[in-house]
Structure formats: structure tokens, C-alpha cells
Design a protein around this motif. Structure first.
Motif, mmCIF file in Angstrom:
data_model
loop_
_atom_site.group_PDB
_atom_site.id
_atom_site.type_symbol
_atom_site.label_atom_id
_atom_site.label_comp_id
_atom_site.label_asym_id
_atom_site.label_seq_id
_atom_site.Cartn_x
_atom_site.Cartn_y
_atom_site.Cartn_z
ATOM 1 N N LEU A 1 0.825 -1.206 0.000
ATOM 2 C CA LEU A 1 0.000 0.000 0.000
ATOM 3 C C LEU A 1 0.861 1.258 0.000
ATOM 4 O O LEU A 1 0.562 2.227 -0.704
ATOM 5 C CB LEU A 1 -0.935 0.006 1.218
ATOM 6 C CG LEU A 1 -2.102 -0.987 1.195
ATOM 7 C CD1 LEU A 1 -2.936 -0.862 2.469
ATOM 8 C CD2 LEU A 1 -2.978 -0.774 -0.030
ATOM 9 N N LEU A 2 1.940 1.251 0.800
ATOM 10 C CA LEU A 2 2.849 2.397 0.803
ATOM 11 C C LEU A 2 3.497 2.578 -0.573
ATOM 12 O O LEU A 2 3.666 3.707 -1.053
ATOM 13 C CB LEU A 2 3.933 2.200 1.869
ATOM 14 C CG LEU A 2 3.492 2.431 3.318
ATOM 15 C CD1 LEU A 2 4.556 1.915 4.282
ATOM 16 C CD2 LEU A 2 3.224 3.900 3.577
ATOM 17 N N TRP B 1 2.232 1.609 -3.452
ATOM 18 C CA TRP B 1 1.174 2.069 -4.354
ATOM 19 C C TRP B 1 0.939 3.565 -4.163
ATOM 20 O O TRP B 1 0.831 4.320 -5.124
ATOM 21 C CB TRP B 1 -0.101 1.277 -4.088
ATOM 22 C CG TRP B 1 -1.245 1.577 -5.029
ATOM 23 C CD1 TRP B 1 -1.165 2.200 -6.241
ATOM 24 C CD2 TRP B 1 -2.612 1.253 -4.816
ATOM 25 N NE1 TRP B 1 -2.411 2.289 -6.807
ATOM 26 C CE2 TRP B 1 -3.315 1.724 -5.962
ATOM 27 C CE3 TRP B 1 -3.313 0.612 -3.799
ATOM 28 C CZ2 TRP B 1 -4.694 1.568 -6.092
ATOM 29 C CZ3 TRP B 1 -4.684 0.453 -3.936
ATOM 30 C CH2 TRP B 1 -5.363 0.932 -5.057
ATOM 31 N N ASN B 2 0.888 3.977 -2.904
ATOM 32 C CA ASN B 2 0.689 5.400 -2.627
ATOM 33 C C ASN B 2 1.836 6.238 -3.183
ATOM 34 O O ASN B 2 1.623 7.318 -3.732
ATOM 35 C CB ASN B 2 0.578 5.617 -1.121
ATOM 36 C CG ASN B 2 0.417 7.085 -0.770
ATOM 37 O OD1 ASN B 2 -0.654 7.658 -0.916
ATOM 38 N ND2 ASN B 2 1.476 7.701 -0.279
ATOM 39 N N GLU B 3 3.074 5.708 -3.049
ATOM 40 C CA GLU B 3 4.238 6.433 -3.561
ATOM 41 C C GLU B 3 4.139 6.604 -5.074
ATOM 42 O O GLU B 3 4.430 7.669 -5.620
ATOM 43 C CB GLU B 3 5.512 5.661 -3.211
ATOM 44 C CG GLU B 3 6.804 6.348 -3.594
ATOM 45 C CD GLU B 3 7.218 7.442 -2.625
ATOM 46 O OE1 GLU B 3 8.215 8.115 -2.884
ATOM 47 O OE2 GLU B 3 6.511 7.627 -1.613
ATOM 48 N N ALA C 1 1.439 9.185 -5.867
ATOM 49 C CA ALA C 1 1.755 10.550 -5.430
ATOM 50 C C ALA C 1 2.888 11.179 -6.215
ATOM 51 O O ALA C 1 3.092 12.387 -6.156
ATOM 52 C CB ALA C 1 2.107 10.549 -3.945
ATOM 53 N N TRP D 1 0.963 12.487 3.864
ATOM 54 C CA TRP D 1 0.356 11.248 4.351
ATOM 55 C C TRP D 1 -1.106 11.194 3.924
ATOM 56 O O TRP D 1 -1.960 11.839 4.507
ATOM 57 C CB TRP D 1 0.482 11.145 5.864
ATOM 58 C CG TRP D 1 1.870 10.795 6.294
ATOM 59 C CD1 TRP D 1 2.877 11.652 6.581
ATOM 60 C CD2 TRP D 1 2.397 9.484 6.448
ATOM 61 N NE1 TRP D 1 4.013 10.960 6.901
ATOM 62 C CE2 TRP D 1 3.756 9.627 6.836
ATOM 63 C CE3 TRP D 1 1.875 8.200 6.294
ATOM 64 C CZ2 TRP D 1 4.577 8.534 7.077
ATOM 65 C CZ3 TRP D 1 2.695 7.119 6.533
ATOM 66 C CH2 TRP D 1 4.034 7.284 6.923
ATOM 67 N N THR D 2 -1.379 10.395 2.918
ATOM 68 C CA THR D 2 -2.742 10.182 2.451
ATOM 69 C C THR D 2 -3.375 9.045 3.269
ATOM 70 O O THR D 2 -2.668 8.310 3.977
ATOM 71 C CB THR D 2 -2.742 9.789 0.971
ATOM 72 O OG1 THR D 2 -2.097 8.511 0.837
ATOM 73 C CG2 THR D 2 -2.003 10.830 0.142
ATOM 74 N N LEU E 1 -4.289 6.275 2.180
ATOM 75 C CA LEU E 1 -3.655 5.043 1.710
ATOM 76 C C LEU E 1 -2.318 4.816 2.402
ATOM 77 O O LEU E 1 -2.002 3.690 2.824
ATOM 78 C CB LEU E 1 -3.454 5.129 0.194
ATOM 79 C CG LEU E 1 -3.027 3.841 -0.522
ATOM 80 C CD1 LEU E 1 -4.092 2.771 -0.372
ATOM 81 C CD2 LEU E 1 -2.786 4.128 -2.003
ATOM 82 N N ALA E 2 -1.527 5.885 2.544
ATOM 83 C CA ALA E 2 -0.227 5.765 3.202
ATOM 84 C C ALA E 2 -0.394 5.446 4.681
ATOM 85 O O ALA E 2 0.340 4.619 5.238
ATOM 86 C CB ALA E 2 0.563 7.060 3.035
#
Length: 315
Positions: A149-150, A152-154, A157, A287-288, A290-291
Motif C-alpha cells: 500500500l505504501l 502504491w501510494n508512492e 503521489a 500522508w494520504t 492510503l499511506a
């Protein structure tokens, strides 16, 4: 397994100060190194930056061994082990990390290295007889989901082309190779040959062999060295060499011996969270949801796996 190792392998080992303090300290220091490395691969080649780092770290590690009044002499088989560790950990691992950051952002590299818990556990079982319990496997799966997930968020973003000028697939491959090289070093140092000599002595010789390999590789690929005049570069190199290597590796490898290769690798999950925190302060990381969810899953998996009851390895 020795008495201290048996005690350390009990379910709540991480709560013991002798393990909790170095575990957190290593994570805090290594979490900072990802940001520092970004300043080491600009005007100086990645190969020579790795070489300078361990050229500085090696005499400091030998000095630490002398201060601790440890014998520097080792049997021949320990030197073979030190050569392998130098090749995998202090040459291969760091070379691949520095090269990977030429193609993908440091945060993505840190996330990929955080997956080291999987090969550490598998190799620990194959080579050292360290068991993989169902709870550990479940915790690993949860942590991997959090890291995914981190990651994916990266990816979501990062604007197209921002901080990424190279081949993303190549960068990812290099980061995974770095992870595998480090995992091999983690596991082989915890075997009988490694435990037969003082850990700091073994690391000093490993760094020496790794430095020689780094310099030979750098010269072969990039030619004669270039000494940068930027003081910031050398401050970063000193931090990576002394604090990020000499201070941390004796602590981390001792954790590998006490916790087992798989559980010690969960330090890498905490390193990712620390690295992301530093990125928040220094690089404006946002920090979303998701993150936040990914970090929460990673930490939950860490706690679940570290509370897994350990059983004696097969004889």
C-alpha cells in the motif's frame, strides 16, 4: 542454541531493553540514511561513493574492535565467511542500492528493501534450521500488504517524471538484487563459522574485503577516482560510514543472532516508516489515507510476527 539465544527467542523478546533499544536505534539511524544517500550520487559515481563510505568505515570498525580488546586474528574459514559477507553486504548490497536510486526515488528503494523479511525467513529456515511459524507467516503477509500500500501510494503521489529520470523497471530490479544480497549476508553470518569469532572482528574484516571489492569495481567501471570538494558530501559520507555502518551493523547482526534472521528483518519495516517520516519533514511527503493504512498494516504485521513463539531449530 545457547541460553542467551533461547531467552531472546521467547515471545516478548522485543520488549526487553537489551533487544528493544538496539532494534529502535538501528531503525532510526538507517531510516535517516536513505535521505543522505540521495546527496551521494550526484557529481560522484555511485561506485566510488560506496567505496569512499566503506574506506572510511573499515578502519573505524577495526579501531572499535581494538577498543573492545577483541582479537583481530581469525581462522581461515572465518576469513572465507568475511569475504562472502564483504561481497554480498558491503559491496553488492550497497552498490545495487546506490545504483537503484539513480532510477527510482529513495522511498521506493526503502520500501523494496523492507521486503527482506521474506528471503531472510526462508533462507534462515533452509540454511540455519530456524522455523517459520504460522503466526510469523501471517504477520509477514500483513506487513507485506502494508508495504504494498505504501508503494502504491508512492507511485500515485509521484508526478510523471518527477525525481525519476531513469528506467523504473531497472531501478526496481536493482533494489531487489540489493535486498537479496543483504539477506544472504544476514543469514550466513549467523551460522557456526560466524558465531565462532567476535562479531565486531568479523565485521571489520568483512568491510575490508568489501572495500577492496568496491574500489576494484569502481576503478574498472568509472576509472580513476574523483575526490569531491563539497564539504556536505563528506559530512554525508562520514554519517553513512560511522553512524550508518560502524554503529549499526554490530547492533543489527547481534539482533539477527538473537531474534533469528526472519524476525530481525522486521527492523526493515520500521526503517521504512522512519524514512517516510523524515521524508515528511524534509521532502514534504504527504500522508494520504492510503499511506496511513499501509504504515498501520506494516506495524501491525511487525508486532504480530515478533510475538510469534519460536521453537528450537531442527538438529
Amino acid at each position: 542454541m545457547s541460553a542467551p539465544d533461547e531467552a531472546a527467542a521467547l515471545p516478548h523478546a522485543l520488549l526487553r531493553p537489551a533487544i528493544a533499544i538496539p532494534f529502535v536505534l538501528v531503525a532510526l539511524i538507517w531510516g535517516s540514511t536513505w535521505f543522505v544517500i540521495t546527496g551521494q550520487i550526484g557529481d560522484v559515481s555511485a561506485h566510488w561513493s560506496v567505496a569512499w563510505r566503506f574506506a572510511l568505515a573499515t578502519p573505524a570498525m577495526f579501531m572499535l574492535a581494538l577498543v573492545m580488546r577483541l582479537k583481530l586474528a581469525m581462522p581461515r574459514r572465518a576469513h572465507f565467511l568475511a569475504m562472502a559477507m564483504g561481497l554480498f553486504q558491503f559491496c553488492g548490497n550497497y552498490t545495487f542500492v546506490y545504483l537503484a536510486e539513480l532510477h527510482i526515488t529513495s522511498g521506493i528503494v526503502a520500501l523494496l528493501i523492507g521486503l527482506m523479511l521474506v528471503p531472510n525467513a526462508v533462507l534462515g529456515k533452509i540454511m540455519l534450521g530456524q522455523p517459520i511459524t504460522p503466526r510469523f507467516a501471517a504477520g509477514s503477509a500483513v506487513a507485506i500488504a502494508g508495504i504494498a500500500l505504501l508503494l502504491w501510494n508512492e507511485a500515485l503521489a509521484t508526478p510523471a517524471g518527477a525525481q525519476i529520470t531513469g528506467n523504473v523497471a531497472l531501478g526496481t530490479t536493482l533494489a531487489l538484487l540489493a535486498m537479496l544480497a543483504a539477506s544472504l549476508a544476514n543469514v550466513i553470518q549467523a551460522g557456526p563459522s560466524g558465531k565462532g569469532v567476535p562479531l565486531v572482528t568479523l565485521l571489520a574484516w568483512s568491510m575490508l574485503y568489501g572495500t577492496l571489492a568496491n574500489m576494484g569495481l569502481a576503478y574498472a567501471i568509472d576509472g580513476e577516482p574523483v575526490l569531491p570538494r563539497d564539504g556536505t558530501y563528506w559530512l554525508g559520507t562520514a554519517w553513512l560510514a560511522i553512524v550508518g555502518s560502524v554503529v549499526t551493523f554490530p547492533l543489527y547482526y547481534d539482533l539477527v543472532r538473537k531474534l533469528g534472521a526472519g524476525r530481525a528483518a522486521y527492523n526493515g519495516v520500521l526503517v521504512v516508516v522512519v524514512a517516510m517520516g523524515i521524508s515528511t519533514l524534509l521532502e514534504g511527503y504527504r500522508w494520504t489515507p492510503l499511506a496511513i493504512g499501509g504504515a498501520g498494516l506494516a506495524m501491525a504485521g511487525l508486532l504480530l510476527a515478533l510475538r510469534a513463539r519460536s521453537v528450537p531449530p531442527a538438529q
